[in-house]
Design a protein around this motif. Structure first.
Motif, PDB file in Angstrom:
ATOM      1  N   LEU A   1       0.707  -0.988  -0.358  1.00 59.33           N
ATOM      2  CA  LEU A   1       0.002  -0.062  -0.008  1.00 59.33           C
ATOM      3  C   LEU A   1       0.842   1.190   0.303  1.00 59.33           C
ATOM      4  CD1 LEU A   1      -2.693  -1.227   2.572  1.00 59.33           C
ATOM      5  CD2 LEU A   1      -2.689  -0.523   0.372  1.00 59.33           C
ATOM      6  N   LEU A   2       1.568   1.340   0.394  1.00 57.32           N
ATOM      7  CA  LEU A   2       2.807   2.210   0.733  1.00 57.32           C
ATOM      8  C   LEU A   2       3.272   3.084  -0.508  1.00 57.32           C
ATOM      9  CD1 LEU A   2       4.415   4.467   2.702  1.00 57.32           C
ATOM     10  CD2 LEU A   2       6.067   3.142   2.956  1.00 57.32           C
ATOM     11  N   LEU A   3       4.414   1.411  -1.504  1.00 60.69           N
ATOM     12  CA  LEU A   3       4.605   1.803  -2.250  1.00 60.69           C
ATOM     13  C   LEU A   3       3.311   2.110  -3.441  1.00 60.69           C
ATOM     14  CD1 LEU A   3       7.016  -1.477  -2.926  1.00 60.69           C
ATOM     15  CD2 LEU A   3       7.697   1.413  -2.863  1.00 60.69           C
ATOM     16  N   PHE A   4       2.444   1.684  -3.836  1.00 64.54           N
ATOM     17  CA  PHE A   4       1.183   1.851  -4.431  1.00 64.54           C
ATOM     18  C   PHE A   4       0.734   3.276  -4.600  1.00 64.54           C
ATOM     19  CE2 PHE A   4      -2.796   1.092  -7.022  1.00 64.54           C
ATOM     20  CZ  PHE A   4      -2.638   1.434  -7.929  1.00 64.54           C
ATOM     21  N   LEU A   5       0.246   3.457  -3.180  1.00 65.03           N
ATOM     22  CA  LEU A   5      -1.004   4.857  -3.166  1.00 65.03           C
ATOM     23  C   LEU A   5       0.144   5.652  -3.216  1.00 65.03           C
ATOM     24  CD1 LEU A   5      -3.410   3.707  -0.548  1.00 65.03           C
ATOM     25  CD2 LEU A   5      -3.315   3.741  -3.217  1.00 65.03           C
ATOM     26  N   GLY A   6       1.584   5.484  -2.853  1.00 64.59           N
ATOM     27  CA  GLY A   6       2.388   6.892  -2.180  1.00 64.59           C
ATOM     28  C   GLY A   6       3.118   7.604  -3.440  1.00 64.59           C
ATOM     29  N   MET A   7       3.187   6.148  -4.541  1.00 66.28           N
ATOM     30  CA  MET A   7       3.374   6.357  -6.035  1.00 66.28           C
ATOM     31  C   MET A   7       2.365   7.693  -6.386  1.00 66.28           C
ATOM     32  SD  MET A   7       5.948   7.260  -7.670  1.00 66.28           S
ATOM     33  CE  MET A   7       6.994   5.990  -8.523  1.00 66.28           C
ATOM     34  N   HIS A   8       0.750   6.802  -6.301  1.00 63.67           N
ATOM     35  CA  HIS A   8      -0.195   7.575  -6.686  1.00 63.67           C
ATOM     36  C   HIS A   8      -0.341   8.861  -5.352  1.00 63.67           C
ATOM     37  CE1 HIS A   8      -0.298   3.959  -8.932  1.00 63.67           C
ATOM     38  NE2 HIS A   8      -1.178   4.850  -9.746  1.00 63.67           N
ATOM     39  N   SER A   9       0.020   9.031  -5.053  1.00 62.01           N
ATOM     40  CA  SER A   9      -0.417  10.475  -3.928  1.00 62.01           C
ATOM     41  C   SER A   9       1.213  10.970  -5.183  1.00 62.01           C
ATOM     42  CB  SER A   9      -0.128   9.546  -2.519  1.00 62.01           C
ATOM     43  OG  SER A   9      -1.408   9.151  -2.783  1.00 62.01           O
ATOM     44  N   ALA A  10       1.969  11.314  -5.333  1.00 66.38           N
ATOM     45  CA  ALA A  10       2.985  12.375  -5.563  1.00 66.38           C
ATOM     46  C   ALA A  10       2.223  14.251  -6.230  1.00 66.38           C
ATOM     47  CB  ALA A  10       3.984  11.867  -6.658  1.00 66.38           C
TER      48      ALA A  10
ATOM     49  N   LEU B   1      -9.423  -6.631   9.884  1.00 66.59           N
ATOM     50  CA  LEU B   1      -8.432  -5.794   9.517  1.00 66.59           C
ATOM     51  C   LEU B   1      -7.782  -5.740   8.464  1.00 66.59           C
ATOM     52  CD1 LEU B   1      -7.335  -4.311  11.889  1.00 66.59           C
ATOM     53  CD2 LEU B   1      -5.455  -5.770  11.947  1.00 66.59           C
ATOM     54  N   ALA B   2      -7.498  -7.079   7.865  1.00 65.47           N
ATOM     55  CA  ALA B   2      -6.627  -6.550   6.554  1.00 65.47           C
ATOM     56  C   ALA B   2      -7.660  -5.830   5.075  1.00 65.47           C
ATOM     57  CB  ALA B   2      -6.386  -8.214   5.896  1.00 65.47           C
ATOM     58  N   ASP B   3      -8.877  -6.290   5.989  1.00 60.20           N
ATOM     59  CA  ASP B   3      -9.853  -5.363   4.594  1.00 60.20           C
ATOM     60  C   ASP B   3     -10.384  -3.869   4.791  1.00 60.20           C
ATOM     61  OD1 ASP B   3     -10.848  -7.896   3.083  1.00 60.20           O
ATOM     62  OD2 ASP B   3     -11.960  -8.628   5.224  1.00 60.20           O
ATOM     63  N   MET B   4     -10.329  -3.959   6.278  1.00 59.65           N
ATOM     64  CA  MET B   4     -10.179  -1.840   6.503  1.00 59.65           C
ATOM     65  C   MET B   4      -9.082  -1.524   6.165  1.00 59.65           C
ATOM     66  SD  MET B   4     -13.218  -2.206   8.598  1.00 59.65           S
ATOM     67  CE  MET B   4     -13.447  -1.348   9.415  1.00 59.65           C
ATOM     68  N   VAL B   5      -7.348  -2.185   6.339  1.00 64.77           N
ATOM     69  CA  VAL B   5      -6.973  -1.619   5.837  1.00 64.77           C
ATOM     70  C   VAL B   5      -6.833  -1.576   4.922  1.00 64.77           C
ATOM     71  CG1 VAL B   5      -4.106  -1.797   6.144  1.00 64.77           C
ATOM     72  CG2 VAL B   5      -5.760  -2.414   8.217  1.00 64.77           C
ATOM     73  N   LEU B   6      -6.892  -2.472   3.725  1.00 62.65           N
ATOM     74  CA  LEU B   6      -7.161  -2.215   2.193  1.00 62.65           C
ATOM     75  C   LEU B   6      -7.942  -1.058   1.236  1.00 62.65           C
ATOM     76  CD1 LEU B   6      -5.354  -2.972  -0.455  1.00 62.65           C
ATOM     77  CD2 LEU B   6      -7.368  -5.191  -0.813  1.00 62.65           C
ATOM     78  N   PHE B   7      -8.733  -1.481   1.945  1.00 64.90           N
ATOM     79  CA  PHE B   7     -10.042  -0.442   1.624  1.00 64.90           C
ATOM     80  C   PHE B   7     -10.349   0.778   2.484  1.00 64.90           C
ATOM     81  CE2 PHE B   7     -11.501  -5.148   0.792  1.00 64.90           C
ATOM     82  CZ  PHE B   7     -11.111  -5.383  -0.531  1.00 64.90           C
ATOM     83  N   GLY B   8      -9.850   0.414   3.056  1.00 65.22           N
ATOM     84  CA  GLY B   8     -10.263   2.110   4.304  1.00 65.22           C
ATOM     85  C   GLY B   8      -8.475   2.865   3.400  1.00 65.22           C
TER      86      GLY B   8
END
Length: 196
Positions: free
Chosen positions: A8-17, A124-131
């Motif tokens: 999530l950090l890599l994927f959303l981090g890159m998409h958050s630039a 928890l994994a669902d909450m983390v991913l989709f949240g």
């Protein structure tokens, strides 16, 4: 869970630039060139996507319940996925009224997709991913609309083809939704959205 978080950090981090570091993104692109930047963006995004899929799959093997969604929430999620799929198609099909009016249908599609999945998954994994995706989509849409207002970037409507493209957008979106319901989601994720 660590693999999911790293993904999530890599994927959303890159998409958050464009949300948090637009000037830094532009400076890096100017320094290394547009093609190299696109390659780096794609590489980091693909690695992040792979890791988040792998991490989510691992986390599903040892679920940590947070809440128990009522059974009816699954039906709500199925209904929310219909406009999410139409908006997804609208993002990629040029010259349609949804893109004209909403400007960023992909981000809105991600919002609905994440909300739908949060409503019917309580681990928890669902909450983390989709949240994470829901929060990203909210921030991304806000930043994109601010850029639109700053640039006064409005699309020009042309009535004929716009109407036809919009009907095609709805038709393709409904077809994707029906494909997911009739086995596509089970094939891709291993879970039937209808609980069958």
């Amino acid at each position: 869970m660590n693999t999911l978080l790293l993904g999530l950090l890599l994927f959303l981090g890159m998409h958050s630039a464009r949300i948090f570091a637009e000037q830094g993104r532009q400076a890096l692109q100017a320094r290394i060139g547009a093609s190299a930047f696109k390659g780096l963006y794609a590489l980091v995004s693909l690695l992040g996507f792979y890791l988040l899929l792998k991490g989510y799959g691992e986390a599903r093997l040892s679920p940590i319940p947070v809440w128990a969604p009522p059974k009816g929430m699954r039906h709500l999620a199925v209904l929310l996925m219909l406009p999410a799929m139409v908006l997804l198609v609208a993002a990629y099909l040029p010259r349609n009224a949804l893109k004209y009016r909403l400007h960023h249908p992909m981000v809105l599609s991600v919002k609905l997709w994440a909300l739908a999945h949060l409503s019917c998954n309580g681990n928890l994994a669902d909450m983390v991913l989709f949240g994470s995706f829901l929060l990203w989509a909210i921030l991304c849409f806000r930043a994109a609309r601010q850029r639109d207002r700053a640039a006064e970037n409005e699309l020009i409507e042309t009535p004929g083809p716009l109407r036809q493209r919009t009907l095609l957008t709805w038709g393709l979106g409904i077809a994707v939704w029906l494909g997911l319901l009739s086995g596509g989601h089970t094939y891709l994720v291993g879970v039937s959205p209808l609980g069958l």
